[in-house]
Design a protein around this motif. Structure first.
Motif, PDB file in Angstrom:
ATOM      1  N   TYR A 272      10.918  -5.354  -5.553  1.00  9.36           N
ATOM      2  CA  TYR A 272      11.115  -6.093  -6.795  1.00  9.36           C
ATOM      3  C   TYR A 272      11.109  -5.151  -7.994  1.00  9.36           C
ATOM      4  O   TYR A 272      11.960  -5.258  -8.894  1.00  9.36           O
ATOM      5  CB  TYR A 272      10.025  -7.151  -6.955  1.00  9.36           C
ATOM      6  CG  TYR A 272      10.060  -7.869  -8.281  1.00  9.36           C
ATOM      7  CD1 TYR A 272      10.965  -8.905  -8.507  1.00  9.36           C
ATOM      8  CD2 TYR A 272       9.207  -7.498  -9.326  1.00  9.36           C
ATOM      9  CE1 TYR A 272      11.012  -9.561  -9.726  1.00  9.36           C
ATOM     10  CE2 TYR A 272       9.251  -8.142 -10.542  1.00  9.36           C
ATOM     11  CZ  TYR A 272      10.152  -9.181 -10.743  1.00  9.36           C
ATOM     12  OH  TYR A 272      10.210  -9.805 -11.956  1.00  9.36           O
ATOM     13  N   ALA A 273      10.175  -4.203  -8.014  1.00 10.30           N
ATOM     14  CA  ALA A 273      10.084  -3.269  -9.144  1.00 10.30           C
ATOM     15  C   ALA A 273      11.322  -2.387  -9.219  1.00 10.30           C
ATOM     16  O   ALA A 273      11.880  -2.169 -10.302  1.00 10.30           O
ATOM     17  CB  ALA A 273       8.831  -2.419  -9.014  1.00 10.30           C
ATOM     18  N   PHE A 274      11.770  -1.863  -8.077  1.00  8.96           N
ATOM     19  CA  PHE A 274      12.957  -1.001  -8.084  1.00  8.96           C
ATOM     20  C   PHE A 274      14.193  -1.769  -8.558  1.00  8.96           C
ATOM     21  O   PHE A 274      14.987  -1.264  -9.354  1.00  8.96           O
ATOM     22  CB  PHE A 274      13.201  -0.441  -6.681  1.00  8.96           C
ATOM     23  CG  PHE A 274      12.197   0.601  -6.253  1.00  8.96           C
ATOM     24  CD1 PHE A 274      11.688   1.518  -7.162  1.00  8.96           C
ATOM     25  CD2 PHE A 274      11.767   0.680  -4.936  1.00  8.96           C
ATOM     26  CE1 PHE A 274      10.762   2.484  -6.780  1.00  8.96           C
ATOM     27  CE2 PHE A 274      10.853   1.638  -4.543  1.00  8.96           C
ATOM     28  CZ  PHE A 274      10.340   2.540  -5.458  1.00  8.96           C
ATOM     29  N   GLU A 275      14.372  -2.972  -8.063  1.00  8.93           N
ATOM     30  CA  GLU A 275      15.557  -3.747  -8.443  1.00  8.93           C
ATOM     31  C   GLU A 275      15.503  -4.157  -9.912  1.00  8.93           C
ATOM     32  O   GLU A 275      16.537  -4.214 -10.579  1.00  8.93           O
ATOM     33  CB  GLU A 275      15.689  -4.957  -7.530  1.00  8.93           C
ATOM     34  CG  GLU A 275      16.045  -4.574  -6.097  1.00  8.93           C
ATOM     35  CD  GLU A 275      16.227  -5.776  -5.188  1.00  8.93           C
ATOM     36  OE1 GLU A 275      15.757  -6.879  -5.557  1.00  8.93           O
ATOM     37  OE2 GLU A 275      16.817  -5.612  -4.096  1.00  8.93           O
ATOM     38  N   THR A 276      14.318  -4.450 -10.406  1.00  5.48           N
ATOM     39  CA  THR A 276      14.172  -4.782 -11.830  1.00  5.48           C
ATOM     40  C   THR A 276      14.598  -3.607 -12.701  1.00  5.48           C
ATOM     41  O   THR A 276      15.301  -3.775 -13.700  1.00  5.48           O
ATOM     42  CB  THR A 276      12.720  -5.175 -12.142  1.00  5.48           C
ATOM     43  OG1 THR A 276      12.375  -6.334 -11.392  1.00  5.48           O
ATOM     44  CG2 THR A 276      12.549  -5.462 -13.625  1.00  5.48           C
ATOM     45  N   GLY A 277      14.185  -2.410 -12.314  1.00  6.49           N
ATOM     46  CA  GLY A 277      14.553  -1.233 -13.089  1.00  6.49           C
ATOM     47  C   GLY A 277      16.036  -0.922 -13.016  1.00  6.49           C
ATOM     48  O   GLY A 277      16.674  -0.642 -14.038  1.00  6.49           O
TER      49      GLY A 277
ATOM     50  N   GLU B  43       8.840   2.579 -16.334  1.00  2.00           N
ATOM     51  CA  GLU B  43       7.683   1.778 -15.925  1.00  2.00           C
ATOM     52  C   GLU B  43       7.944   1.053 -14.611  1.00  2.00           C
ATOM     53  O   GLU B  43       7.067   0.984 -13.740  1.00  2.00           O
ATOM     54  CB  GLU B  43       7.342   0.780 -17.026  1.00  2.00           C
ATOM     55  CG  GLU B  43       6.818   1.429 -18.310  1.00  2.00           C
ATOM     56  CD  GLU B  43       6.761   0.456 -19.466  1.00  2.00           C
ATOM     57  OE1 GLU B  43       7.166  -0.723 -19.282  1.00  2.00           O
ATOM     58  OE2 GLU B  43       6.323   0.852 -20.560  1.00  2.00           O
ATOM     59  N   SER B  44       9.162   0.522 -14.437  1.00  2.07           N
ATOM     60  CA  SER B  44       9.500  -0.162 -13.184  1.00  2.07           C
ATOM     61  C   SER B  44       9.523   0.819 -12.019  1.00  2.07           C
ATOM     62  O   SER B  44       9.054   0.503 -10.919  1.00  2.07           O
ATOM     63  CB  SER B  44      10.863  -0.855 -13.314  1.00  2.07           C
ATOM     64  OG  SER B  44      10.819  -1.898 -14.265  1.00  2.07           O
ATOM     65  N   ALA B  45      10.094   2.007 -12.250  1.00  2.00           N
ATOM     66  CA  ALA B  45      10.133   3.016 -11.188  1.00  2.00           C
ATOM     67  C   ALA B  45       8.722   3.412 -10.763  1.00  2.00           C
ATOM     68  O   ALA B  45       8.415   3.492  -9.563  1.00  2.00           O
ATOM     69  CB  ALA B  45      10.914   4.242 -11.662  1.00  2.00           C
ATOM     70  N   THR B  46       7.855   3.633 -11.741  1.00  2.00           N
ATOM     71  CA  THR B  46       6.473   4.002 -11.431  1.00  2.00           C
ATOM     72  C   THR B  46       5.772   2.904 -10.648  1.00  2.00           C
ATOM     73  O   THR B  46       5.053   3.172  -9.671  1.00  2.00           O
ATOM     74  CB  THR B  46       5.709   4.300 -12.731  1.00  2.00           C
ATOM     75  OG1 THR B  46       6.374   5.357 -13.447  1.00  2.00           O
ATOM     76  CG2 THR B  46       4.278   4.713 -12.449  1.00  2.00           C
ATOM     77  N   ALA B  47       5.978   1.660 -11.070  1.00  2.00           N
ATOM     78  CA  ALA B  47       5.364   0.531 -10.368  1.00  2.00           C
ATOM     79  C   ALA B  47       5.871   0.444  -8.931  1.00  2.00           C
ATOM     80  O   ALA B  47       5.108   0.104  -8.012  1.00  2.00           O
ATOM     81  CB  ALA B  47       5.659  -0.769 -11.116  1.00  2.00           C
ATOM     82  N   GLY B  48       7.161   0.743  -8.717  1.00  2.00           N
ATOM     83  CA  GLY B  48       7.715   0.705  -7.370  1.00  2.00           C
ATOM     84  C   GLY B  48       7.095   1.745  -6.454  1.00  2.00           C
ATOM     85  O   GLY B  48       6.689   1.438  -5.319  1.00  2.00           O
ATOM     86  N   TRP B  49       6.997   2.979  -6.947  1.00  2.00           N
ATOM     87  CA  TRP B  49       6.406   4.022  -6.111  1.00  2.00           C
ATOM     88  C   TRP B  49       4.930   3.729  -5.834  1.00  2.00           C
ATOM     89  O   TRP B  49       4.448   3.967  -4.713  1.00  2.00           O
ATOM     90  CB  TRP B  49       6.545   5.384  -6.800  1.00  2.00           C
ATOM     91  CG  TRP B  49       7.960   5.862  -6.920  1.00  2.00           C
ATOM     92  CD1 TRP B  49       8.647   6.144  -8.057  1.00  2.00           C
ATOM     93  CD2 TRP B  49       8.873   6.119  -5.843  1.00  2.00           C
ATOM     94  NE1 TRP B  49       9.928   6.548  -7.771  1.00  2.00           N
ATOM     95  CE2 TRP B  49      10.096   6.553  -6.417  1.00  2.00           C
ATOM     96  CE3 TRP B  49       8.782   6.029  -4.453  1.00  2.00           C
ATOM     97  CZ2 TRP B  49      11.205   6.880  -5.649  1.00  2.00           C
ATOM     98  CZ3 TRP B  49       9.889   6.363  -3.685  1.00  2.00           C
ATOM     99  CH2 TRP B  49      11.090   6.777  -4.285  1.00  2.00           C
ATOM    100  N   GLN B  50       4.214   3.218  -6.832  1.00  2.00           N
ATOM    101  CA  GLN B  50       2.811   2.887  -6.623  1.00  2.00           C
ATOM    102  C   GLN B  50       2.651   1.778  -5.588  1.00  2.00           C
ATOM    103  O   GLN B  50       1.733   1.820  -4.756  1.00  2.00           O
ATOM    104  CB  GLN B  50       2.163   2.492  -7.946  1.00  2.00           C
ATOM    105  CG  GLN B  50       2.000   3.650  -8.924  1.00  2.00           C
ATOM    106  CD  GLN B  50       1.487   3.212 -10.277  1.00  2.00           C
ATOM    107  OE1 GLN B  50       1.493   2.010 -10.608  1.00  2.00           O
ATOM    108  NE2 GLN B  50       1.027   4.165 -11.089  1.00  2.00           N
ATOM    109  N   ALA B  51       3.550   0.785  -5.625  1.00  2.00           N
ATOM    110  CA  ALA B  51       3.482  -0.296  -4.645  1.00  2.00           C
ATOM    111  C   ALA B  51       3.751   0.230  -3.235  1.00  2.00           C
ATOM    112  O   ALA B  51       3.116  -0.209  -2.260  1.00  2.00           O
ATOM    113  CB  ALA B  51       4.481  -1.389  -5.016  1.00  2.00           C
TER     114      ALA B  51
END
Length: 363
Positions: free
Chosen positions: A235-240, A216-224
Motif C-alpha cells: 500500500y505504501a509503495f503504490e501510494t508513493g 515518506e511513502s517509500a520509507t514507510a514501505g521499506w519499514q513495513a
C-alpha cells in the motif's frame, strides 16, 4: 436584476418588484389614497403576476446554468463539493486532474514529480514567465534551505546575467509572493517565500511538496517490509508511485542546480518500483509481477535486482526455463558489454533454480 441564494438555490429578483407590489396592495385597500380605479388596480396585479412568471423562468435558467458550469447537484441542496472545471484558474495553465489535497494542512502545495505545478488553498495558480518559473523550481528543489541571489542569477541567466538581472529577479520574487500568498496584507512579512540574508527560502512549514510525500511513502514501505508486513508495504509503495506524473522537475530536470535532486528522485522511484514488485512476489502475486518486471528490465537492463526479481517471479509462476533464460541473457550482456560477471546474488539464484531449491518457494 438582484441575485441571491436561498436554500442552496440561486434566485433572481427583478429590481422594483417589491415597490410595485406594495403599490398594488395599497391600490386594493379600501379607502386607500392611491387606489385609483378598479381597472388600474387589476392592471397592476396582472403586471405583477407576469413578473412572477418571469422570475420563475429566470430561476430555472440559472439552475440549469449552474448545473452545467459548476456540476452542481440541484437535487441535493446540502451538497457542498463543487468540482472545479479542468480549465485555467486565475490565468494558470490547464492541468491534468484536480489540485492536490494537502494531508498536512499546508496552504501551498507543489507538484514536482512531473511538470511543476502549484496550488494555493486548493486552486491552481499561474507561476508566470519561464524565468520566473525557473526561479521557483530552484527554490522548491531546496525547500527549507536558503538559495542565494548569486545562485539564482547564475542559474536563470546561465552565468551571463545582464545588468538588469537583480532588478528582474526581485520582480520575479515579488510576483511569486503575490501568487503564493494572495491574501497577505501589504508591507507585512512573507511567510511562504521568505528573505534569508542575501537570498530567499521556501518555508518548509508553510508548503507541502509531493516529492516529500513520496519519500515518506517509500520509507514507510521499506519499514513495513522489515517488520514482515507486506500488505502495508504494498500500500505504501503504490501510494508513493501514484504521485508520479512524468519526469521529476520535467521542464528543469537538466538544469545544473536542479539535476542532482531530479536524479536522486528518479533513483528512488526505480528502487520503489523494485520494492513493490518484490512485495507482489512476497504476497504470491507472481503473475502480476512478471509483466511489470519484464517492462522494467527492458527499460533498465543493468539493474541486477530487477533481473533477480523477474527470474524469481518466473520460477514461482512455474516458468523455470524462462527464469534461467533471463539470468543467462543478463550474464551474456554483462560480459560482452561491460566485461564483468553478474553479481553473486544472481549467480546464487541460478544455482538455486537449477537444483529447484525449496527455499525459492518461500518469501
Amino acid at each position: 436584476m438582484d441575485r441571491g441564494i436561498r436554500n442552496g438555490t440561486m434566485t433572481a429578483v427583478p429590481v422594483g418588484v417589491g415597490q410595485r407590489g406594495r403599490q398594488a396592495v395599497a391600490e386594493r385597500r379600501p379607502g386607500g389614497s392611491t387606489a385609483g380605479t378598479q381597472g388600474t388596480g387589476a392592471q397592476r396585479i396582472a403586471e405583477l403576476e407576469r413578473e412572477v412568471r418571469e422570475l420563475k423562468r429566470t430561476n430555472e435558467t440559472l439552475k440549469q446554468y449552474l448545473s452545467k458550469a459548476l456540476d452542481l447537484d440541484t437535487a441535493s441542496p446540502g451538497r457542498r463539493d463543487v468540482r472545479v472545471p479542468d480549465t485555467a484558474v486565475d490565468g494558470a495553465p490547464d492541468t491534468a486532474g484536480p489540485p492536490p489535497r494537502s494531508a498536512s494542512g499546508a496552504g501551498v502545495e507543489f507538484r514536482v514529480l512531473g511538470p511543476v505545478e502549484a496550488a494555493v488553498g486548493g486552486r491552481w495558480v499561474d507561476l508566470g514567465a519561464p524565468k520566473q518559473r525557473a526561479a521557483l523550481v530552484l527554490l522548491v528543489s531546496q525547500v527549507g534551505q536558503p538559495v542565494s541571489v548569486d545562485t539564482l542569477v547564475d542559474a536563470l541567466w546561465d552565468g551571463r546575467p545582464p545588468q538588469s538581472a537583480i532588478t528582474s529577479l526581485h520582480a520575479y520574487i515579488a510576483n511569486l509572493r503575490r501568487a503564493l500568498e494572495p491574501h497577505r496584507a501589504p508591507r507585512t512579512p512573507a511567510t511562504v517565500l521568505c528573505t534569508r540574508g542575501r537570498g530567499y527560502l521556501l518555508n518548509s512549514q508553510a508548503v507541502e511538496v509531493d516529492a516529500h510525500r513520496f519519500w515518506e511513502s517509500a520509507t514507510a514501505g521499506w519499514q513495513a517490509l522489515d517488520r514482515g508486513d507486506p500488505q502495508r508495504a504494498l500500500y505504501a509503495f503504490e501510494t508513493g508511485l501514484a504521485l508520479w506524473r512524468g519526469e521529476a522537475y520535467a521542464e528543469m530536470a537538466a538544469a545544473p542546480h536542479v539535476a542532482p535532486e531530479a536524479v536522486r528522485l528518479e533513483e528512488l522511484r526505480l528502487s520503489v518500483i523494485e520494492g513493490r514488485c518484490a512485495t507482489l512476489i512476497a504476497v504470491g502475486s507472481h503473475e502480476m509481477a512478471v509483466p511489470e518486471l519484464v517492462a522494467f528490465t527492458q527499460a533498465h537492463p543493468l539493474r541486477e535486482y530487477g533481473c533477480e526479481l523477474l527470474s524469481l517471479a518466473l520460477y514461482r509462476a512455474g516458468r523455470q526455463a524462462d527464469a534461467l533464460s533471463v539470468l543467462r541473457a543478463h550474464q551474456k550482456r554483462m560480459v560482452e558489454d561491460l566485461g564483468i560477471s553478474p553479481s553473486p546474488a544472481l549467480q546464487h539464484l541460478e544455482l538455486e533454480i537449477l537444483r529447484q531449491a525449496p527455499e525459492l518457494e518461500r518469501s
